[in-house]
Design a protein around this motif. Structure first.
Motif, PDB file in Angstrom:
ATOM      1  N   ALA A   1       0.825  -1.207   0.000  1.00  0.00           N
ATOM      2  CA  ALA A   1       0.000   0.000   0.000  1.00  0.00           C
ATOM      3  C   ALA A   1       0.860   1.259   0.000  1.00  0.00           C
ATOM      4  O   ALA A   1       0.550   2.239  -0.692  1.00  0.00           O
ATOM      5  CB  ALA A   1      -0.926  -0.012   1.213  1.00  0.00           C
ATOM      6  N   ALA A   2       1.953   1.242   0.778  1.00  0.00           N
ATOM      7  CA  ALA A   2       2.849   2.406   0.816  1.00  0.00           C
ATOM      8  C   ALA A   2       3.475   2.665  -0.551  1.00  0.00           C
ATOM      9  O   ALA A   2       3.566   3.822  -1.007  1.00  0.00           O
ATOM     10  CB  ALA A   2       3.933   2.194   1.868  1.00  0.00           C
ATOM     11  N   LEU A   3       3.902   1.607  -1.224  1.00  0.00           N
ATOM     12  CA  LEU A   3       4.488   1.769  -2.558  1.00  0.00           C
ATOM     13  C   LEU A   3       3.459   2.306  -3.548  1.00  0.00           C
ATOM     14  O   LEU A   3       3.763   3.171  -4.381  1.00  0.00           O
ATOM     15  CB  LEU A   3       5.042   0.428  -3.050  1.00  0.00           C
ATOM     16  CG  LEU A   3       6.277  -0.109  -2.319  1.00  0.00           C
ATOM     17  CD1 LEU A   3       6.552  -1.548  -2.735  1.00  0.00           C
ATOM     18  CD2 LEU A   3       7.493   0.770  -2.617  1.00  0.00           C
ATOM     19  N   LEU A   4       2.243   1.790  -3.463  1.00  0.00           N
ATOM     20  CA  LEU A   4       1.198   2.234  -4.380  1.00  0.00           C
ATOM     21  C   LEU A   4       0.821   3.692  -4.133  1.00  0.00           C
ATOM     22  O   LEU A   4       0.630   4.468  -5.083  1.00  0.00           O
ATOM     23  CB  LEU A   4      -0.037   1.339  -4.238  1.00  0.00           C
ATOM     24  CG  LEU A   4       0.105  -0.094  -4.769  1.00  0.00           C
ATOM     25  CD1 LEU A   4      -1.120  -0.923  -4.400  1.00  0.00           C
ATOM     26  CD2 LEU A   4       0.294  -0.092  -6.284  1.00  0.00           C
ATOM     27  N   LEU A   5       0.707   4.078  -2.867  1.00  0.00           N
ATOM     28  CA  LEU A   5       0.359   5.462  -2.539  1.00  0.00           C
ATOM     29  C   LEU A   5       1.434   6.432  -3.027  1.00  0.00           C
ATOM     30  O   LEU A   5       1.132   7.486  -3.600  1.00  0.00           O
ATOM     31  CB  LEU A   5       0.148   5.600  -1.032  1.00  0.00           C
ATOM     32  CG  LEU A   5      -1.149   5.003  -0.469  1.00  0.00           C
ATOM     33  CD1 LEU A   5      -1.128   4.995   1.047  1.00  0.00           C
ATOM     34  CD2 LEU A   5      -2.356   5.794  -0.973  1.00  0.00           C
ATOM     35  N   THR A   6       2.686   6.073  -2.792  1.00  0.00           N
ATOM     36  CA  THR A   6       3.786   6.935  -3.232  1.00  0.00           C
ATOM     37  C   THR A   6       3.811   7.050  -4.751  1.00  0.00           C
ATOM     38  O   THR A   6       3.958   8.147  -5.312  1.00  0.00           O
ATOM     39  CB  THR A   6       5.126   6.388  -2.726  1.00  0.00           C
ATOM     40  OG1 THR A   6       5.086   6.245  -1.306  1.00  0.00           O
ATOM     41  CG2 THR A   6       6.263   7.311  -3.104  1.00  0.00           C
ATOM     42  N   GLY A   7       3.692   5.926  -5.431  1.00  0.00           N
ATOM     43  CA  GLY A   7       3.688   5.945  -6.884  1.00  0.00           C
ATOM     44  C   GLY A   7       2.524   6.735  -7.446  1.00  0.00           C
ATOM     45  O   GLY A   7       2.670   7.468  -8.442  1.00  0.00           O
ATOM     46  N   THR A   8       1.342   6.609  -6.812  1.00  0.00           N
ATOM     47  CA  THR A   8       0.174   7.362  -7.277  1.00  0.00           C
ATOM     48  C   THR A   8       0.375   8.861  -7.109  1.00  0.00           C
ATOM     49  O   THR A   8       0.048   9.654  -8.000  1.00  0.00           O
ATOM     50  CB  THR A   8      -1.075   6.910  -6.504  1.00  0.00           C
ATOM     51  OG1 THR A   8      -1.285   5.514  -6.718  1.00  0.00           O
ATOM     52  CG2 THR A   8      -2.303   7.679  -6.962  1.00  0.00           C
ATOM     53  N   ALA A   9       0.923   9.263  -5.973  1.00  0.00           N
ATOM     54  CA  ALA A   9       1.169  10.687  -5.733  1.00  0.00           C
ATOM     55  C   ALA A   9       2.129  11.262  -6.770  1.00  0.00           C
ATOM     56  O   ALA A   9       1.916  12.365  -7.308  1.00  0.00           O
ATOM     57  CB  ALA A   9       1.729  10.885  -4.318  1.00  0.00           C
ATOM     58  N   LEU A  10       3.191  10.523  -7.073  1.00  0.00           N
ATOM     59  CA  LEU A  10       4.144  10.994  -8.077  1.00  0.00           C
ATOM     60  C   LEU A  10       3.489  11.066  -9.453  1.00  0.00           C
ATOM     61  O   LEU A  10       3.740  12.007 -10.236  1.00  0.00           O
ATOM     62  CB  LEU A  10       5.364  10.073  -8.118  1.00  0.00           C
ATOM     63  CG  LEU A  10       6.234  10.034  -6.857  1.00  0.00           C
ATOM     64  CD1 LEU A  10       7.373   9.038  -7.036  1.00  0.00           C
ATOM     65  CD2 LEU A  10       6.767  11.416  -6.515  1.00  0.00           C
ATOM     66  N   ASN A  11       2.654  10.088  -9.758  1.00  0.00           N
ATOM     67  CA  ASN A  11       1.985  10.058 -11.059  1.00  0.00           C
ATOM     68  C   ASN A  11       1.062  11.257 -11.227  1.00  0.00           C
ATOM     69  O   ASN A  11       0.943  11.827 -12.325  1.00  0.00           O
ATOM     70  CB  ASN A  11       1.173   8.764 -11.182  1.00  0.00           C
ATOM     71  CG  ASN A  11       1.356   8.109 -12.532  1.00  0.00           C
ATOM     72  OD1 ASN A  11       1.764   8.743 -13.491  1.00  0.00           O
ATOM     73  ND2 ASN A  11       1.044   6.834 -12.613  1.00  0.00           N
ATOM     74  N   LEU A  12       0.379  11.657 -10.157  1.00  0.00           N
ATOM     75  CA  LEU A  12      -0.526  12.803 -10.230  1.00  0.00           C
ATOM     76  C   LEU A  12       0.224  14.123 -10.298  1.00  0.00           C
ATOM     77  O   LEU A  12      -0.317  15.131 -10.786  1.00  0.00           O
ATOM     78  CB  LEU A  12      -1.457  12.803  -9.003  1.00  0.00           C
ATOM     79  CG  LEU A  12      -2.452  11.645  -8.923  1.00  0.00           C
ATOM     80  CD1 LEU A  12      -3.185  11.667  -7.595  1.00  0.00           C
ATOM     81  CD2 LEU A  12      -3.445  11.691 -10.079  1.00  0.00           C
ATOM     82  N   LEU A  13       1.467  14.134  -9.835  1.00  0.00           N
ATOM     83  CA  LEU A  13       2.262  15.357  -9.864  1.00  0.00           C
ATOM     84  C   LEU A  13       2.854  15.628 -11.251  1.00  0.00           C
ATOM     85  O   LEU A  13       3.113  16.797 -11.612  1.00  0.00           O
ATOM     86  CB  LEU A  13       3.386  15.256  -8.822  1.00  0.00           C
ATOM     87  CG  LEU A  13       4.255  16.490  -8.595  1.00  0.00           C
ATOM     88  CD1 LEU A  13       3.391  17.691  -8.182  1.00  0.00           C
ATOM     89  CD2 LEU A  13       5.309  16.201  -7.530  1.00  0.00           C
ATOM     90  N   LEU A  14       3.057  14.607 -12.047  1.00  0.00           N
ATOM     91  CA  LEU A  14       3.692  14.767 -13.350  1.00  0.00           C
ATOM     92  C   LEU A  14       2.929  15.721 -14.280  1.00  0.00           C
ATOM     93  O   LEU A  14       3.550  16.597 -14.923  1.00  0.00           O
ATOM     94  CB  LEU A  14       3.862  13.395 -14.021  1.00  0.00           C
ATOM     95  CG  LEU A  14       4.920  12.469 -13.388  1.00  0.00           C
ATOM     96  CD1 LEU A  14       4.902  11.111 -14.083  1.00  0.00           C
ATOM     97  CD2 LEU A  14       6.307  13.094 -13.486  1.00  0.00           C
ATOM     98  N   PRO A  15       1.588  15.615 -14.405  1.00  0.00           N
ATOM     99  CA  PRO A  15       0.892  16.585 -15.280  1.00  0.00           C
ATOM    100  C   PRO A  15       1.030  18.030 -14.803  1.00  0.00           C
ATOM    101  O   PRO A  15       1.009  18.956 -15.625  1.00  0.00           O
ATOM    102  CB  PRO A  15      -0.570  16.111 -15.215  1.00  0.00           C
ATOM    103  CG  PRO A  15      -0.482  14.660 -14.892  1.00  0.00           C
ATOM    104  CD  PRO A  15       0.678  14.556 -13.955  1.00  0.00           C
ATOM    105  N   GLN A  16       1.144  18.223 -13.492  1.00  0.00           N
ATOM    106  CA  GLN A  16       1.340  19.590 -12.995  1.00  0.00           C
ATOM    107  C   GLN A  16       2.656  20.162 -13.510  1.00  0.00           C
ATOM    108  O   GLN A  16       2.732  21.340 -13.897  1.00  0.00           O
ATOM    109  CB  GLN A  16       1.325  19.580 -11.459  1.00  0.00           C
ATOM    110  CG  GLN A  16       0.039  19.080 -10.829  1.00  0.00           C
ATOM    111  CD  GLN A  16      -1.101  20.073 -10.995  1.00  0.00           C
ATOM    112  OE1 GLN A  16      -0.871  21.268 -11.232  1.00  0.00           O
ATOM    113  NE2 GLN A  16      -2.333  19.585 -10.892  1.00  0.00           N
ATOM    114  N   LEU A  17       3.722  19.354 -13.496  1.00  0.00           N
ATOM    115  CA  LEU A  17       5.008  19.807 -14.041  1.00  0.00           C
ATOM    116  C   LEU A  17       4.900  20.074 -15.534  1.00  0.00           C
ATOM    117  O   LEU A  17       5.487  21.041 -16.060  1.00  0.00           O
ATOM    118  CB  LEU A  17       6.087  18.763 -13.768  1.00  0.00           C
ATOM    119  CG  LEU A  17       6.446  18.520 -12.297  1.00  0.00           C
ATOM    120  CD1 LEU A  17       7.452  17.371 -12.181  1.00  0.00           C
ATOM    121  CD2 LEU A  17       7.019  19.782 -11.659  1.00  0.00           C
ATOM    122  N   LEU A  18       4.143  19.212 -16.229  1.00  0.00           N
ATOM    123  CA  LEU A  18       3.988  19.380 -17.672  1.00  0.00           C
ATOM    124  C   LEU A  18       3.264  20.692 -17.980  1.00  0.00           C
ATOM    125  O   LEU A  18       3.625  21.410 -18.924  1.00  0.00           O
ATOM    126  CB  LEU A  18       3.223  18.190 -18.257  1.00  0.00           C
ATOM    127  CG  LEU A  18       3.009  18.212 -19.772  1.00  0.00           C
ATOM    128  CD1 LEU A  18       4.341  18.203 -20.509  1.00  0.00           C
ATOM    129  CD2 LEU A  18       2.152  17.020 -20.202  1.00  0.00           C
TER     130      LEU A  18
END
Length: 598
Positions: free
Chosen positions: A37-54
């Motif tokens: 769950a910790a790995l999934l939560l961290t990966g999801t948070a990073l994935n949602l941050l990528l469009p903001q950088l874009l």
């Protein structure tokens, strides 16, 4: 891990419902689930941050010559770093998820195998070995594939989908509401369509089990099929069985494929809607170009998890059917249960007290195989069991080993009712040597010890020498560690190996089912010598077709049509001119056809 003993008594409580099966085998892995769950939560948070950088990159780059190049380089570097982080989190989650799934299903496979071994023979006679193999391997493998990816793909997809919808609302509540409604409609439609594949998938698994059973039966009877020239007929029947499996597999696949076909159609509509909204808002000056790109990116983050859910729903259909079949099997209860009373040490006296047995007691029209059988065999004596084919000899010995339980009456060993003693104790103290000895493609020691690592090589060697196989052992290249391919031994050598197995267990009562019926006189003499050593100091029952086999028996029991025709000391019956046994001696043979035993 060490699987539970298949002969333990009483058997361990096993889950019956599908949810109980999941809880039983996934529950002990909670800390690995927390890590997942910790790995999934961290990966999801990073994935949602990528469009903001874009978005920020696009808006900054839109300035043209006035753009801050160092800022763009920094954003690009950060984007790459976070993208790599997402991949690392995904890889870690995939590994932990696979470990959780395979650990759980390996435990399930071991428990299922132990459970099948604990079921009484009545259950095994109703199913082919091939069907059992399909249950243990095919169904559980389907669960393994599902479990190993379920947490990563389904739970991770749910997190990503929720996060993407939240991000849509942050940008524009109208777009967020529209995408949320679209997502709910899509998931609802796919869930309704998914149910169409459950029943066809179940029928596909059943057809697969029948196919496995057919192949196993034909391979087992290959000698008869070849010798009788029936290969063409069996091949034709195989093609019919294969055609049924293929037809049901195609039907099942078509029903399951409706899910992703519907998903593709709905997402084509969804992308058109989001792009239309983004273009309209940009044209009205409500959002920047980077925000328009961001909406498109978040729509891909909505599509990706729903696509994952679509694929997993197909696996869920397979897993659901398999889980139901496994749950049904685990819910079966053996009618043969043990008790707490131990058997006394030493040779065991045997008593049958008005024993009646039928293989179909629930059918009033079925004739009992044994009817009112009563006799006493003193401890340390040997009983010669005679009778025509179908008289109930083998059935009588099966009741002693509790492969079945008597329909009426009582069987006692050493004065203890066999239903009151633990099954593992009973089967350790009672050994059965059948006419057809089962050999495994394993080493000599594993064939004798049944893969028990606690049995020493020295004990195996001593048992082989005790039954007269010392010269044979000396010719083996690696001694008892030499592989023993099935079919490599003669019938006599196989019987002697079976005797050595019994010696390793040191039982108190031995049952020999027609041990010399297929042997030549020279081999039978060797077998008789080994039998004498084997039976010394033990209670024994010998089912025989030859008079020489029971020549050293202390007592004789003759069965006919499930009843005792006569029973007594061998010498007394031999000198009684009116006895069945004396008639057999005069005839010089054990005639199982018409005549002497009729």
């Amino acid at each position: 891990m060490t699987p539970p003993s298949p002969d333990s008594s009483p058997p361990p409580e096993r889950p019956r419902s599908a949810l109980a099966v999941l809880g039983t085998y996934l529950g002990p892995l909670k800390w690995q689930v927390v890590t997942l769950a910790a790995l999934l939560l961290t990966g999801t948070a990073l994935n949602l941050l990528l469009p903001q950088l874009l978005r920020r990159f696009v808006d900054s780059a839109k300035l043209g010559a006035g753009a801050d190049v160092s800022l763009l380089v920094g954003l690009a570097g950060l984007y790459i770093a976070l993208a790599v982080g997402v991949q690392l989190m995904t890889a870690g989650a995939t590994y932990v998820g696979a470990r959780v799934g395979w650990t759980a299903t390996n435990r399930l496979r071991a428990d299922l195998m132990a459970h099948l071994l604990s079921l009484d023979m009545r259950e095994h006679k109703e199913r082919t070995p091939g069907e059992m193999i399909e249950r243990i391997d095919g169904d559980v493998t389907a669960l393994s594939n599902f479990f190993s990816q379920f947490a990563v793909r389904v739970f991770g997809a749910a997190l990503l989908l929720t996060g993407a919808l939240v991000m849509f609302f942050r940008e524009d509540w109208r777009v967020g509401l529209g995408v949320t409604l679209f997502t709910l409609v899509t998931l609802g439609a796919m869930n309704r369509v998914r149910k169409l594949g459950v029943e066809p998938t179940r029928l596909e698994r059943e057809a697969s089990a029948r196919l496995f059973g057919f192949v196993e039966e034909r391979l087992s009877g290959l000698d008869d099929i070849r010798s009788l020239g029936a290969g063409e007929h069996h091949l034709r029947r195989f093609l019919q069985t294969q055609r049924s499996f293929f037809t049901r597999s195609v039907t099942s696949w078509r029903r399951r494929s409706v899910v992703w076909q519907l998903s593709m159609l709905l997402f084509a509509i969804g992308y058109v809607g989001v792009l239309t909204a983004a273009v309209g808002l940009y044209a009205a000056g409500a959002i920047s170009l980077g925000t328009a790109f961001l909406m498109y990116q978040y729509m891909t983050l909505v599509e990706e998890p729903i696509d994952q859910l679509t694929q997993q729903l197909q696996d869920l259909q397979k897993a659901g059917a398999s889980l139901g079949r496994v749950s049904e099997l685990l819910a079966l209860k053996s009618a043969v249960l043990g008790g707490p009373a131990p058997l006394p040490p030493g040779p065991l006296a045997l008593d049958f007290d008005h024993v009646t047995f039928s293989y179909a007691p629930e059918d009033p029209a079925a004739q009992p195989v044994l009817r009112g059988v009563s006799f006493h065999l003193p401890a340390g004596q040997t009983l010669g069991l005679l009778g025509r084919t179908g008289s109930g000899k083998t059935t009588l010995t099966r009741l002693i080993a509790r492969l079945y339980d008597a329909t009426q009456g009582e069987i006692r060993l050493g004065g203890v009712n066999v239903t009151h003693t633990p099954l593992h104790d009973l089967r350790r103290r009672v050994a059965v040597v059948t006419q057809d000895v089962q050999l495994f493609q394993a080493s000599v020691r594993d064939n004798l010890s049944f893969f028990d690592p606690e049995v020493s090589d020295a004990a195996v060697e001593a048992a082989l020498r005790e039954v007269g196989l010392g010269p044979w052992l000396a010719r083996l290249e690696s001694g008892v560690r030499t592989p023993l391919p099935t079919g490599s031994l003669s019938a006599g050598e196989a019987q002697l190996l079976a005797f050595a197995r019994v010696l390793l267990r040191d039982p108190s009562l031995i049952i020999l089912d027609e041990p010399s019926s297929r042997l030549d006189p020279a081999t039978e003499a060797l077998l008789t010598a080994a039998m004498t050593r084997l039976l010394s100091g033990r209670t024994a029952i010998i089912i025989a077709h030859r008079l020489d086999t029971v020549a050293r028996a202390d007592r004789i029991l003759v069965l006919g049509d499930g009843q005792i025709l006569e029973h007594g000391a061998r010498d007394a019956l031999a000198h009684d001119p009116n006895s069945h046994y004396a008639a057999l001696l005069r005839a010089g043979v054990l005639d199982e056809g018409e005549g002497v035993l009729a």
